[in-house]
Scaffold this motif. Structure first.
Motif, PDB file in Angstrom:
ATOM      1  N   ARG A 138      14.866  18.657  11.360  1.00  0.00           N
ATOM      2  CA  ARG A 138      16.249  18.901  10.963  1.00  0.00           C
ATOM      3  C   ARG A 138      16.384  20.376  10.583  1.00  0.00           C
ATOM      4  O   ARG A 138      15.698  20.839   9.670  1.00  0.00           O
ATOM      5  N   ASP A 139      17.252  21.073  11.295  1.00  0.00           N
ATOM      6  CA  ASP A 139      17.457  22.517  11.057  1.00  0.00           C
ATOM      7  C   ASP A 139      16.150  23.293  11.134  1.00  0.00           C
ATOM      8  O   ASP A 139      15.891  24.198  10.339  1.00  0.00           O
ATOM      9  N   GLY A 140      15.308  22.915  12.085  1.00  0.00           N
ATOM     10  CA  GLY A 140      14.070  23.638  12.297  1.00  0.00           C
ATOM     11  C   GLY A 140      12.935  23.281  11.362  1.00  0.00           C
ATOM     12  O   GLY A 140      11.857  23.876  11.431  1.00  0.00           O
ATOM     13  N   ILE A 141      13.160  22.306  10.479  1.00  0.00           N
ATOM     14  CA  ILE A 141      12.137  21.911   9.508  1.00  0.00           C
ATOM     15  C   ILE A 141      11.788  20.431   9.711  1.00  0.00           C
ATOM     16  O   ILE A 141      12.676  19.586   9.784  1.00  0.00           O
ATOM     17  N   TYR A 142      10.492  20.138   9.797  1.00  0.00           N
ATOM     18  CA  TYR A 142      10.034  18.761   9.921  1.00  0.00           C
ATOM     19  C   TYR A 142       9.746  18.196   8.527  1.00  0.00           C
ATOM     20  O   TYR A 142       9.135  18.864   7.695  1.00  0.00           O
ATOM     21  N   SER A 143      10.188  16.972   8.310  1.00  0.00           N
ATOM     22  CA  SER A 143       9.937  16.333   7.018  1.00  0.00           C
ATOM     23  C   SER A 143       9.782  14.833   7.209  1.00  0.00           C
ATOM     24  O   SER A 143      10.135  14.271   8.256  1.00  0.00           O
ATOM     25  N   LEU A 144       9.263  14.179   6.194  1.00  0.00           N
ATOM     26  CA  LEU A 144       9.006  12.741   6.240  1.00  0.00           C
ATOM     27  C   LEU A 144      10.294  11.963   6.491  1.00  0.00           C
ATOM     28  O   LEU A 144      11.309  12.204   5.839  1.00  0.00           O
ATOM     29  N   SER A 145      10.249  11.031   7.431  1.00  0.00           N
ATOM     30  CA  SER A 145      11.414  10.187   7.720  1.00  0.00           C
ATOM     31  C   SER A 145      11.107   8.703   7.537  1.00  0.00           C
ATOM     32  O   SER A 145      12.010   7.918   7.256  1.00  0.00           O
ATOM     33  N   TYR A 146       9.841   8.317   7.693  1.00  0.00           N
ATOM     34  CA  TYR A 146       9.500   6.896   7.619  1.00  0.00           C
ATOM     35  C   TYR A 146       8.026   6.742   7.275  1.00  0.00           C
ATOM     36  O   TYR A 146       7.188   7.519   7.743  1.00  0.00           O
ATOM     37  N   ALA A 147       7.711   5.754   6.451  1.00  0.00           N
ATOM     38  CA  ALA A 147       6.322   5.465   6.109  1.00  0.00           C
ATOM     39  C   ALA A 147       6.150   3.958   5.941  1.00  0.00           C
ATOM     40  O   ALA A 147       7.018   3.284   5.392  1.00  0.00           O
ATOM     41  N   ARG A 148       5.038   3.454   6.440  1.00  0.00           N
ATOM     42  CA  ARG A 148       4.739   2.026   6.323  1.00  0.00           C
ATOM     43  C   ARG A 148       3.254   1.874   6.005  1.00  0.00           C
ATOM     44  O   ARG A 148       2.405   2.525   6.619  1.00  0.00           O
ATOM     45  N   ASN A 149       2.953   1.035   5.040  1.00  0.00           N
ATOM     46  CA  ASN A 149       1.563   0.737   4.715  1.00  0.00           C
ATOM     47  C   ASN A 149       1.372  -0.769   4.601  1.00  0.00           C
ATOM     48  O   ASN A 149       2.231  -1.484   4.080  1.00  0.00           O
ATOM     49  N   GLU A 150       0.275  -1.244   5.132  1.00  0.00           N
ATOM     50  CA  GLU A 150      -0.016  -2.680   5.125  1.00  0.00           C
ATOM     51  C   GLU A 150      -1.473  -2.902   4.758  1.00  0.00           C
ATOM     52  O   GLU A 150      -2.367  -2.229   5.283  1.00  0.00           O
ATOM     53  N   LEU A 151      -1.704  -3.837   3.859  1.00  0.00           N
ATOM     54  CA  LEU A 151      -3.040  -4.166   3.385  1.00  0.00           C
ATOM     55  C   LEU A 151      -3.249  -5.672   3.494  1.00  0.00           C
ATOM     56  O   LEU A 151      -2.434  -6.456   3.000  1.00  0.00           O
ATOM     57  N   ASN A 152      -4.305  -6.073   4.159  1.00  0.00           N
ATOM     58  CA  ASN A 152      -4.685  -7.476   4.267  1.00  0.00           C
ATOM     59  C   ASN A 152      -6.056  -7.671   3.631  1.00  0.00           C
ATOM     60  O   ASN A 152      -6.992  -6.904   3.915  1.00  0.00           O
ATOM     61  N   PHE A 153      -6.171  -8.666   2.783  1.00  0.00           N
ATOM     62  CA  PHE A 153      -7.449  -8.924   2.140  1.00  0.00           C
ATOM     63  C   PHE A 153      -7.567 -10.405   1.809  1.00  0.00           C
ATOM     64  O   PHE A 153      -6.585 -11.158   1.864  1.00  0.00           O
ATOM     65  N   LYS A 154      -8.767 -10.815   1.493  1.00  0.00           N
ATOM     66  CA  LYS A 154      -8.988 -12.208   1.109  1.00  0.00           C
ATOM     67  C   LYS A 154      -9.585 -12.276  -0.285  1.00  0.00           C
ATOM     68  O   LYS A 154     -10.356 -11.403  -0.691  1.00  0.00           O
ATOM     69  N   ALA A 155      -9.193 -13.307  -1.011  1.00  0.00           N
ATOM     70  CA  ALA A 155      -9.704 -13.552  -2.354  1.00  0.00           C
ATOM     71  C   ALA A 155     -10.787 -14.625  -2.266  1.00  0.00           C
ATOM     72  O   ALA A 155     -10.530 -15.733  -1.788  1.00  0.00           O
ATOM     73  N   ILE A 156     -11.983 -14.267  -2.697  1.00  0.00           N
ATOM     74  CA  ILE A 156     -13.113 -15.184  -2.649  1.00  0.00           C
ATOM     75  C   ILE A 156     -13.380 -15.691  -4.064  1.00  0.00           C
ATOM     76  O   ILE A 156     -13.790 -14.928  -4.946  1.00  0.00           O
ATOM     77  N   TRP A 157     -13.129 -16.974  -4.270  1.00  0.00           N
ATOM     78  CA  TRP A 157     -13.309 -17.571  -5.588  1.00  0.00           C
ATOM     79  C   TRP A 157     -14.700 -18.197  -5.698  1.00  0.00           C
ATOM     80  O   TRP A 157     -15.185 -18.809  -4.755  1.00  0.00           O
ATOM     81  N   LYS A 158     -15.297 -18.032  -6.847  1.00  0.00           N
ATOM     82  CA  LYS A 158     -16.578 -18.689  -7.101  1.00  0.00           C
ATOM     83  C   LYS A 158     -16.350 -20.192  -7.276  1.00  0.00           C
ATOM     84  O   LYS A 158     -15.345 -20.623  -7.855  1.00  0.00           O
ATOM     85  N   ARG A 159     -17.268 -20.970  -6.747  1.00  0.00           N
ATOM     86  CA  ARG A 159     -17.237 -22.434  -6.851  1.00  0.00           C
ATOM     87  C   ARG A 159     -16.019 -23.041  -6.159  1.00  0.00           C
ATOM     88  O   ARG A 159     -15.548 -24.117  -6.518  1.00  0.00           O
ATOM     89  N   ARG A 160     -15.464 -22.331  -5.179  1.00  0.00           N
ATOM     90  CA  ARG A 160     -14.375 -22.895  -4.373  1.00  0.00           C
ATOM     91  C   ARG A 160     -14.750 -22.833  -2.911  1.00  0.00           C
ATOM     92  O   ARG A 160     -15.352 -21.857  -2.449  1.00  0.00           O
ATOM     93  N   LEU A 161     -14.400 -23.863  -2.178  1.00  0.00           N
ATOM     94  CA  LEU A 161     -14.810 -23.968  -0.783  1.00  0.00           C
ATOM     95  C   LEU A 161     -14.036 -23.007   0.113  1.00  0.00           C
ATOM     96  O   LEU A 161     -14.606 -22.401   1.021  1.00  0.00           O
ATOM     97  N   PHE A 162     -12.719 -22.852  -0.139  1.00  0.00           N
ATOM     98  CA  PHE A 162     -11.887 -22.067   0.754  1.00  0.00           C
ATOM     99  C   PHE A 162     -11.449 -20.753   0.100  1.00  0.00           C
ATOM    100  O   PHE A 162     -11.258 -20.678  -1.121  1.00  0.00           O
ATOM    101  N   ASN A 163     -11.287 -19.736   0.935  1.00  0.00           N
ATOM    102  CA  ASN A 163     -10.775 -18.445   0.483  1.00  0.00           C
ATOM    103  C   ASN A 163      -9.271 -18.374   0.710  1.00  0.00           C
ATOM    104  O   ASN A 163      -8.708 -19.147   1.490  1.00  0.00           O
ATOM    105  N   THR A 164      -8.630 -17.441   0.022  1.00  0.00           N
ATOM    106  CA  THR A 164      -7.191 -17.249   0.166  1.00  0.00           C
ATOM    107  C   THR A 164      -6.925 -15.860   0.724  1.00  0.00           C
ATOM    108  O   THR A 164      -7.506 -14.881   0.260  1.00  0.00           O
ATOM    109  N   ARG A 165      -6.061 -15.781   1.718  1.00  0.00           N
ATOM    110  CA  ARG A 165      -5.725 -14.494   2.333  1.00  0.00           C
ATOM    111  C   ARG A 165      -4.359 -14.011   1.854  1.00  0.00           C
ATOM    112  O   ARG A 165      -3.433 -14.816   1.696  1.00  0.00           O
ATOM    113  N   TYR A 166      -4.255 -12.696   1.642  1.00  0.00           N
ATOM    114  CA  TYR A 166      -3.017 -12.081   1.171  1.00  0.00           C
ATOM    115  C   TYR A 166      -2.679 -10.873   2.043  1.00  0.00           C
ATOM    116  O   TYR A 166      -3.566 -10.228   2.605  1.00  0.00           O
TER     117      TYR A 166
END
Length: 237
Positions: A138-166
Motif C-alpha cells: 500500500r503506497d509502496g510499503i508492504y505490511s502485515l495483512s493476514y496471519a493464521r496459526n494452528e496447533l494440534n496436540f494430544k493430551a496423554i493421561w496417566k492410567r487412561r486407555l485413550f488420549n484426547t486430541r485438541y
C-alpha cells in the motif's frame, strides 16, 4: 501494541469435556507472526547459520515474479526451530508470504514452548503446527495483512486407555489502517501476551454494534467474511 475495543464470542463446551484448553496472547500472538518486523522470532535470534536456505522455485504470484525460498534447521541442531517457505518479490525483495511450522522431532522440548500450565497426571504432545502470514503493498510499503496459526496436540493421561486430541486456531485480518490519527494508549489498556481473549472479551461485548447477521462460521473463509461484513463494520465504527 493492541487495545481491545469490542468483542464477540460463542462457547460450545460439552459436559463430557474433562479439560478446557485456553490460548494465551490472542491477537498479540498473531502480530508476533509478522516475520518482516520480528525476524528474530522465526530465525532464532537471527543466527542464520543454524538454518539451510534453498531457492526452491521462481513463480508468478499476482503477475509478480516471486522467489520461493525454503529453509530448514541444520541436522546437527537438536532444539526445535522453524522450517518452511518464504515468498519474496523478485523486483524489490519484499516478503509477500511466509508459510512455516515448528520442527517437532524433539517433542519434549516442543511441549515446553507451548504449555504454560497443565493438570497433574497429563502430558501434552504437540502433533503439528502451521503458520501462514500474508503481506500487502500500500503506497509502496508492504505490511502485515493476514496471519493464521494452528496447533494440534494430544493430551496423554496417566492410567487412561485413550488420549484426547485438541486443535487451537487463531486468525488475524487487517481490514483498515490509519497512520495519521494515531494516539498512544496507556500500558494498562494494552492487551498483554499473557491475557486470554476468551476471558478478556467478556468486558467488551456490544450487541448493538455486532448485530445478529455477522457471525463468521468456522468453515467460512475469513477473507470472504470481510468482504461480506467489512463495509458495515466500518460504517458502524
Amino acid at each position: 501494541r493492541i487495545k481491545l475495543f469490542k468483542a464477540r464470542q460463542g462457547l460450545n463446551v460439552r459436559k463430557a469435556d474433562t479439560l478446557g484448553v485456553k490460548l494465551q496472547g490472542g491477537p498479540s500472538v498473531s502480530l508476533m507472526l509478522d516475520v518482516a518486523k520480528n525476524p528474530h522470532l522465526l530465525f532464532y535470534e537471527l543466527e542464520l547459520d543454524l538454518y539451510e536456505f534453498t531457492i526452491i522455485d521462481v513463480v508468478s504470484a499476482n503477475n509478480i515474479k516471486t522467489y520461493v525460498i525454503g529453509f530448514t534447521q541444520n541436522q546437527d541442531i537438536k532444539e526445535p526451530l522453524y522450517q518452511g517457505r518464504i515468498y519474496i518479490n523478485a523486483d524489490n525483495y519484499a516478503i509477500i508470504q511466509a508459510q512455516f511450522n515448528l520442527n517437532l522431532v524433539n517433542k519434549a522440548a516442543a511441549e515446553k514452548l507451548f504449555v504454560r500450565r497443565k493438570p497433574i497426571g497429563v502430558n501434552f504432545v504437540p502433533v503439528s503446527t502451521s503458520y501462514l502470514v500474508n503481506f500487502n503493498e500500500r503506497d509502496g510499503i508492504y505490511s502485515l495483512s493476514y496471519a493464521r496459526n494452528e496447533l494440534n496436540f494430544k493430551a496423554i493421561w496417566k492410567r487412561r486407555l485413550f488420549n484426547t486430541r485438541y486443535s487451537i486456531t487463531g486468525e488475524l485480518a487487517i481490514t483498515d489502517k490509519d497512520s495519521e490519527h494515531v494516539t498512544k494508549f496507556s500500558k494498562s489498556d494494552t492487551f498483554k501476551t499473557t491475557d486470554i481473549l476468551a476471558e478478556t472479551a467478556v468486558a467488551f461485548t456490544d450487541d448493538n454494534f455486532w448485530g445478529e447477521y455477522n457471525t463468521i462460521k468456522p468453515e467460512e473463509s475469513i477473507d470472504e467474511a470481510i468482504r461480506k461484513y467489512g463495509k458495515r463494520l466500518k460504517r458502524n465504527k
